[in-house]
Design an enzyme around this catalytic site. Structure first.
Site, PDB file in Angstrom:
ATOM      1  N   ASP A   1       0.836  -1.188   0.000  1.00  0.00           N
ATOM      2  CA  ASP A   1       0.000   0.000   0.000  1.00  0.00           C
ATOM      3  C   ASP A   1       0.873   1.241   0.000  1.00  0.00           C
ATOM      4  O   ASP A   1       2.089   1.168   0.203  1.00  0.00           O
ATOM      5  CB  ASP A   1      -0.895   0.018   1.242  1.00  0.00           C
ATOM      6  CG  ASP A   1      -1.956  -1.079   1.223  1.00  0.00           C
ATOM      7  OD1 ASP A   1      -2.374  -1.481   0.120  1.00  0.00           O
ATOM      8  OD2 ASP A   1      -2.353  -1.534   2.315  1.00  0.00           O
TER       9      ASP A   1
ATOM     10  N   TYR B   1       6.352  -9.915   7.299  1.00  0.00           N
ATOM     11  CA  TYR B   1       6.013  -8.529   7.596  1.00  0.00           C
ATOM     12  C   TYR B   1       6.621  -8.173   8.938  1.00  0.00           C
ATOM     13  O   TYR B   1       6.629  -8.981   9.857  1.00  0.00           O
ATOM     14  CB  TYR B   1       4.493  -8.347   7.670  1.00  0.00           C
ATOM     15  CG  TYR B   1       3.798  -8.618   6.365  1.00  0.00           C
ATOM     16  CD1 TYR B   1       3.563  -7.597   5.456  1.00  0.00           C
ATOM     17  CD2 TYR B   1       3.388  -9.901   6.027  1.00  0.00           C
ATOM     18  CE1 TYR B   1       2.929  -7.841   4.254  1.00  0.00           C
ATOM     19  CE2 TYR B   1       2.753 -10.163   4.821  1.00  0.00           C
ATOM     20  CZ  TYR B   1       2.525  -9.127   3.946  1.00  0.00           C
ATOM     21  OH  TYR B   1       1.901  -9.372   2.754  1.00  0.00           O
TER      22      TYR B   1
END
Length: 171
Positions: free
Chosen positions: A51, A109
């Site tokens: 994003d 992540y």
């Protein structure tokens, strides 16, 4: 030739991974630089999308080029035609059938929390600032609830056409 690229970027100034008309994106910048090397349009495939504002330390992508070029020269040519916030740090020839998205085995992540009374100017872009005291033991216990296979549909875009939304969290 098919190439596997390993990429790093500071996502602060990017509108995410996916190419978007009139916006600076990671895929758009890399495809622009690769097209200069190729002498024509190219399509870059990423192992995943990020994003806006999200950073990557080792995102994998793949690209097919007609032009024969040594991996090191390709890396240097791309890096010479992108901003300092985006770097290809490794290029390797890949098997013809290699596709970064479909051959990805997993993703990692990392979420950072800067836990002090003040926000550090060095961590502003790379960590969430939390001034309140954290109960690390409770956080660790809560994190265990994420382990295993779960359906993440509730976190998907309403019109997302992606396949199954079940994912396995390993650690």
């Amino acid at each position: 030739m098919n190439f596997r690229l390993t990429i790093q970027y500071d996502g602060t100034e990017f509108h995410g991974w996916q190419a978007q008309e009139g916006r600076r994106t990671v895929q758009g910048e890399l495809e622009r630089a690769l097209s200069l090397v190729e002498g024509g349009e190219v399509v870059l495939h990423g192992a995943g999308r990020t994003d806006a504002g999200v950073h990557a330390e080792a995102q994998v992508a793949s690209v097919r080029l007609v032009r024969a070029i040594a991996p090191e020269k390709l890396r240097d040519a791309v890096n010479g035609n992108t901003g300092r916030d985006l770097r290809v740090f490794e290029v390797a020839e890949a098997a013809e059938e290699f596709h970064a998205r479909f051959d990805a085995k997993g993703k990692t992540y990392c979420y950072r929390v800067f836990n002090e009374r003040f926000a550090s100017p060095f961590w502003l872009r790379y960590a969430h600032h939390e001034s309140r005291r954290l109960d690390v033991e409770r956080m660790r216990a809560a994190a265990l609830l994420f382990l295993g296979e779960h359906d993440w549909t509730a976190f998907s875009a309403a019109r997302c056409d992606a396949g199954p939304r079940e994912r396995t969290v390993a650690r």
